[in-house]
Design an enzyme around this catalytic site. Structure first.
Site, PDB file in Angstrom:
ATOM      1  N   TYR A 137       5.462 -19.946 -61.726  1.00 18.05           N
ATOM      2  CA  TYR A 137       6.052 -18.366 -62.365  1.00 18.05           C
ATOM      3  C   TYR A 137       4.830 -17.534 -62.759  1.00 18.05           C
ATOM      4  O   TYR A 137       4.061 -17.896 -63.585  1.00 18.05           O
ATOM      5  CB  TYR A 137       6.918 -18.873 -63.508  1.00 18.05           C
ATOM      6  CG  TYR A 137       7.482 -17.529 -64.274  1.00 18.05           C
ATOM      7  CD1 TYR A 137       7.838 -16.326 -63.605  1.00 18.05           C
ATOM      8  CD2 TYR A 137       8.243 -17.639 -65.571  1.00 18.05           C
ATOM      9  CE1 TYR A 137       8.311 -15.179 -64.309  1.00 18.05           C
ATOM     10  CE2 TYR A 137       8.404 -16.593 -66.107  1.00 18.05           C
ATOM     11  CZ  TYR A 137       8.590 -15.447 -65.650  1.00 18.05           C
ATOM     12  OH  TYR A 137       9.279 -14.319 -66.167  1.00 18.05           O
ATOM     13  N   LYS A 166       8.099 -17.882 -58.510  1.00 16.84           N
ATOM     14  CA  LYS A 166       8.979 -16.703 -58.741  1.00 16.84           C
ATOM     15  C   LYS A 166       7.713 -15.662 -59.021  1.00 16.84           C
ATOM     16  O   LYS A 166       6.783 -15.720 -59.946  1.00 16.84           O
ATOM     17  CB  LYS A 166       9.407 -16.985 -60.264  1.00 16.84           C
ATOM     18  CG  LYS A 166      10.335 -15.581 -60.867  1.00 16.84           C
ATOM     19  CD  LYS A 166      10.878 -16.010 -62.008  1.00 16.84           C
ATOM     20  CE  LYS A 166      11.320 -14.746 -62.720  1.00 16.84           C
ATOM     21  NZ  LYS A 166      11.958 -14.973 -64.190  1.00 16.84           N
TER      22      LYS A 166
END
Length: 310
Positions: A137, A166
């Site tokens: 992330y 992400k």
């Protein structure tokens, strides 16, 4: 569950009791059933929207265990297991695996502003301790570090289980940079600007909107995959309108506060946020005004979603 993760995943709120003293398991199960009914293809627990910093170790176990048991393999369940401490991040990752999670979403160690080598060793420790697929992330706003495309490619090449990211760096070109450098070693999930990210090669979407408009947030990715780019832009344009209303307020209003209140508006109460986050009630008249404006856009979005056959 071993199939490749794809589609638009809800990064879920954590339902609390009204007095904020505990995880509300009944609310959690109702919320998860709603996600399934609206064809959300995957869910991520204990991300930023899930207030992972505000739950106790016991509550983490309860939330993961109850979620995995209730979903029962119908869609992938990913769990946020990051911590500023490598030791704690490893322990939480092992725990999530043992409780049956399908994957992990992990941000870099926050607060310390770690170097690339420190980040590398952090993920080396996590991947050595368990074998679940990991979604990196990248969110410099909250972690205080930006995972460069070069570092992402290095991590994905050296650690087989680091296979997703992400991407929320606010640099849309980063999507393409990561794909160009990491190739088949990584699958990019959009963390923002979903249509543009798709056109640059992203293969999925992680978003907080599924907490209150799950049909639209999941459907936008299906529209993109079907080549219905302009239809997807219609959905995205409406999301951007109410997102702007939220963003006009103090930063701590954020998606945690509004996601929970808007979930309740949709018929799925999940309690409020824990301190220090501002609760919706503390927003007073300003919050009610924003809620009414957001609600009008969501009502319009519901109509468009139906018109598009979602």
């Amino acid at each position: 569950m071993t199939e490749k993760f794809t589609g638009s995943y809800t990064v879920a709120v954590t339902p609390f009791t009204d007095d904020l003293s505990a995880i509300d398991v009944d609310r959690l199960k109702a919320f998860l059933d709603w996600q399934l009914e609206e064809d959300v293809p995957g869910i991520i627990m204990l991300g930023t929207t899930g207030e992972f910093l505000s739950v106790t170790p016991d509550e983490r176990r309860i939330l993961i265990d109850e979620t995995v048991r209730h979903i029962d393999g119908r869609i992938p369940v990913l769990v946020g297991t990051a911590d500023a401490s490598t030791t704690k991040a490893v322990a939480q990752s092992v725990e999530a695996r043992d409780l049956g999670a399908d994957g992990l979403m992990i941000i870099s160690p926050y607060y310390y502003t770690p170097t690339d080598d420190e980040i590398y060793r952090y993920f080396e420790a996590i991947t050595s301790a368990q074998d679940l697929p990991i979604m990196l992330y990248n969110n410099p706003v909250t972690s205080n570090v930006d995972l460069s495309a070069e570092l992402v490619a290095r991590l994905a090449k050296d650690f087989a289980t680091i296979s997703y990211i992400k991407e929320s760096s606010q640099d849309i070109a980063r999507v393409r940079d990561v794909i160009d450098l990491a190739g088949e070693d990584i699958t990019v999930y959009a963390g923002e600007r979903v249509v543009d990210s798709f056109l640059l090669g992203a293969e999925g979407y992680v978003n907080p909107y599924g907490n209150y408009i799950p049909r639209a947030s999941a459907g936008i990715w299906r529209l993109l995959e079907a080549g219905r780019i302009e239809d997807a832009r219609r959905i995205d344009g409406l999301i951007k309108r109410f997102d702007a209303i939220i963003a006009q307020g103090h930063p701590t209003y954020g998606h945690q506060c509004y996601s929970k209140r808007l979930a309740a508006r949709a018929g799925y109460p999940v309690g409020t946020v824990r301190p220090p986050l501002t609760s919706f009630a503390q927003l007073g008249a300003e919050g009610e005004d924003r809620l009414a404006r957001i609600g009008a856009v969501i009502d319009e979005l519901d109509g468009v979603t139906s018109d598009l056959g979602l």
